[in-house]
Enzyme design. Sequence first.
Site, PDB file in Angstrom:
ATOM      1  N   HIS A   1       0.869  -1.187   0.000  1.00 14.69           N
ATOM      2  CA  HIS A   1       0.000   0.000   0.000  1.00 14.69           C
ATOM      3  C   HIS A   1       0.901   1.231   0.000  1.00 14.69           C
ATOM      4  O   HIS A   1       1.630   1.462   0.948  1.00 14.69           O
ATOM      5  CB  HIS A   1      -0.870  -0.043   1.253  1.00 14.69           C
ATOM      6  N   CYS A   2       0.876   1.985  -1.075  1.00  9.51           N
ATOM      7  CA  CYS A   2       1.880   3.034  -1.260  1.00  9.51           C
ATOM      8  C   CYS A   2       1.250   4.406  -1.450  1.00  9.51           C
ATOM      9  O   CYS A   2       0.445   4.600  -2.356  1.00  9.51           O
ATOM     10  CB  CYS A   2       2.735   2.689  -2.480  1.00  9.51           C
ATOM     11  N   PRO A   3       1.618   5.394  -0.635  1.00  9.19           N
ATOM     12  CA  PRO A   3       1.053   6.727  -0.817  1.00  9.19           C
ATOM     13  C   PRO A   3       1.598   7.465  -2.047  1.00  9.19           C
ATOM     14  O   PRO A   3       0.997   8.428  -2.492  1.00  9.19           O
ATOM     15  CB  PRO A   3       1.470   7.462   0.465  1.00  9.19           C
ATOM     16  N   TRP A   4       2.704   7.022  -2.650  1.00 12.36           N
ATOM     17  CA  TRP A   4       3.255   7.728  -3.796  1.00 12.36           C
ATOM     18  C   TRP A   4       2.428   7.570  -5.055  1.00 12.36           C
ATOM     19  O   TRP A   4       2.582   8.324  -6.006  1.00 12.36           O
ATOM     20  CB  TRP A   4       4.700   7.289  -4.063  1.00 12.36           C
TER      21      TRP A   4
ATOM     22  N   TYR B   1      -2.551   5.978  -3.666  1.00 16.04           N
ATOM     23  CA  TYR B   1      -3.442   4.983  -3.127  1.00 16.04           C
ATOM     24  C   TYR B   1      -2.730   3.688  -2.851  1.00 16.04           C
ATOM     25  O   TYR B   1      -2.342   3.426  -1.762  1.00 16.04           O
ATOM     26  CB  TYR B   1      -4.633   4.759  -4.058  1.00 16.04           C
TER      27      TYR B   1
END
Length: 181
Positions: A170-173, A176
């Site tokens: 799960h990656c904020p970059w 999402y």
Amino acid sequence: MKPSKRAPRKAWEVFPGKNTFYCDGRLITANDKTVLCITASLISLTTGLFLFNDYRITLRDQPYGVYMLFACLLLYFFVMLMLFRTSFSDPGIIPRASSSQSAQVERQLIDADVRKNGYTGYKPPPRVQEIEINGVTMKQKYCFTCKIFRPPRSSHCSICDNCVDRFDHHCPWVSYSSSSS
């Protein structure tokens, strides 16, 4: 006049997390889209800098320079396509328990505690539940926000306010997640 039947509401219409849905619920993304714009801009900027600085020298000095331009643009479009595909896909959101389901789980846990320890007062559900899968004992943690016991490798994301399966992807970059498939 016939009474109108209301179509059942889809799950994404009543979804409690901090998400935005598009195309009748087929695309899902986080509310904050600035990170996605920054990521796409950084990819475009580095590709542009390569084409402006390094590619000009390659085109001038090498006979295969046109092929390098084709390969560079093909890779750029592939990377952007995968970025947006990943950005708008479901990260593996684990559905929250309804209020009746969470009340039932709490009652079962309290009843089990009363039978085991004789305790009659209220206390919150335990933070960990042990289950056995194929002869292996695994621990499931309880999420107080979603009111569920989360499977292994999942965690609650404070950005999208959901429990996410395979949280390590799960990656904020990408604003999402990455695909959970």
